[in-house]
Design a protein around this motif. Sequence first.
Motif, mmCIF file in Angstrom:
data_model
loop_
_atom_site.group_PDB
_atom_site.id
_atom_site.type_symbol
_atom_site.label_atom_id
_atom_site.label_comp_id
_atom_site.label_asym_id
_atom_site.label_seq_id
_atom_site.Cartn_x
_atom_site.Cartn_y
_atom_site.Cartn_z
ATOM 1 N N THR A 161 2.129 -8.674 -2.750
ATOM 2 C CA THR A 161 1.076 -7.918 -2.067
ATOM 3 C C THR A 161 1.599 -6.504 -1.797
ATOM 4 N N GLN A 162 0.778 -5.517 -2.054
ATOM 5 C CA GLN A 162 1.204 -4.122 -1.954
ATOM 6 C C GLN A 162 1.143 -3.645 -0.508
ATOM 7 N N VAL A 163 2.219 -3.029 -0.063
ATOM 8 C CA VAL A 163 2.255 -2.351 1.234
ATOM 9 C C VAL A 163 2.545 -0.880 0.966
ATOM 10 N N THR A 164 1.649 -0.025 1.440
ATOM 11 C CA THR A 164 1.816 1.410 1.267
ATOM 12 C C THR A 164 1.795 2.077 2.630
ATOM 13 N N VAL A 165 2.872 2.811 2.924
ATOM 14 C CA VAL A 165 2.988 3.509 4.203
ATOM 15 C C VAL A 165 2.892 5.004 3.920
ATOM 16 N N SER A 166 1.801 5.597 4.359
ATOM 17 C CA SER A 166 1.564 6.996 4.047
ATOM 18 C C SER A 166 0.561 7.580 5.036
ATOM 19 N N SER A 167 0.745 8.855 5.321
ATOM 20 C CA SER A 167 -0.206 9.550 6.190
ATOM 21 C C SER A 167 -1.285 10.241 5.352
ATOM 22 N N GLU A 184 0.262 -14.586 -1.279
ATOM 23 C CA GLU A 184 0.473 -13.608 -0.207
ATOM 24 C C GLU A 184 -0.822 -12.890 0.129
ATOM 25 N N SER A 185 -0.906 -12.449 1.357
ATOM 26 C CA SER A 185 -2.051 -11.650 1.798
ATOM 27 C C SER A 185 -1.606 -10.770 2.954
ATOM 28 N N GLY A 186 -2.447 -9.780 3.282
ATOM 29 C CA GLY A 186 -2.175 -8.942 4.440
ATOM 30 C C GLY A 186 -1.655 -7.555 4.134
ATOM 31 N N GLY A 187 -1.388 -7.277 2.877
ATOM 32 C CA GLY A 187 -0.907 -5.942 2.539
ATOM 33 C C GLY A 187 -2.014 -4.903 2.654
ATOM 34 N N GLY A 188 -1.613 -3.636 2.527
ATOM 35 C CA GLY A 188 -2.601 -2.575 2.596
ATOM 36 C C GLY A 188 -1.963 -1.232 2.840
ATOM 37 N N LEU A 189 -2.798 -0.273 3.182
ATOM 38 C CA LEU A 189 -2.363 1.087 3.467
ATOM 39 C C LEU A 189 -2.283 1.274 4.984
ATOM 40 N N VAL A 190 -1.160 1.781 5.443
ATOM 41 C CA VAL A 190 -0.964 1.978 6.878
ATOM 42 C C VAL A 190 -0.222 3.287 7.093
ATOM 43 N N GLN A 191 -0.472 3.923 8.219
ATOM 44 C CA GLN A 191 0.208 5.174 8.543
ATOM 45 C C GLN A 191 1.622 4.905 9.054
ATOM 46 N N SER A 218 6.638 -0.530 13.202
ATOM 47 C CA SER A 218 7.321 0.762 13.050
ATOM 48 C C SER A 218 7.534 1.100 11.585
ATOM 49 N N LEU A 219 6.489 0.962 10.817
ATOM 50 C CA LEU A 219 6.605 1.141 9.367
ATOM 51 C C LEU A 219 6.949 2.569 8.990
ATOM 52 N N LYS A 220 7.746 2.687 7.938
ATOM 53 C CA LYS A 220 8.195 3.977 7.426
ATOM 54 C C LYS A 220 7.733 4.122 5.972
ATOM 55 N N PRO A 221 7.625 5.347 5.494
ATOM 56 C CA PRO A 221 7.230 5.517 4.089
ATOM 57 C C PRO A 221 8.151 4.775 3.119
#
Length: 117
Positions: free
Chosen positions: A111-117, A6-13, A83-86
């Motif tokens: 792969t880690q997905v983190t949704v945070s402001s 897997e690839s493409g994960g990350g930190l997003v608002q 439309s990602l949510k925390p």
Amino acid sequence: QVQLVESGGGLVQPGGSLRLSCAASGSIRLATMGWYRQAPGKQRESVATITSPGVANYGDSVKGRFTISRDNAKNTVYLQLNSLKPEDTAVYYCNFVKVIFERYEYWGQGTQVTVSS
């Protein structure tokens, strides 16, 4: 044995988008491919699956926001997250299931997905 990467994960608002990819080391043509996720302290849950003919199914919490697709020529499955949510924060895992005389199932490393402001 099929390896999934897997690839493409990350930190997003919140409200943002990501596109996850899962590349398989072998043919996915006859396999049902899926994305699952696991948040800390929670059980792994199904996010989306797509059958060999291309029929997609989604978990209730992601319907209308996530889209699964596959490219059999590239042995790759994708997950578009909009439309990602925390609460979408989790490790996302790719899954391969093929049943021909016997069941073959493989998982990626996540792969880690983190949704945070």
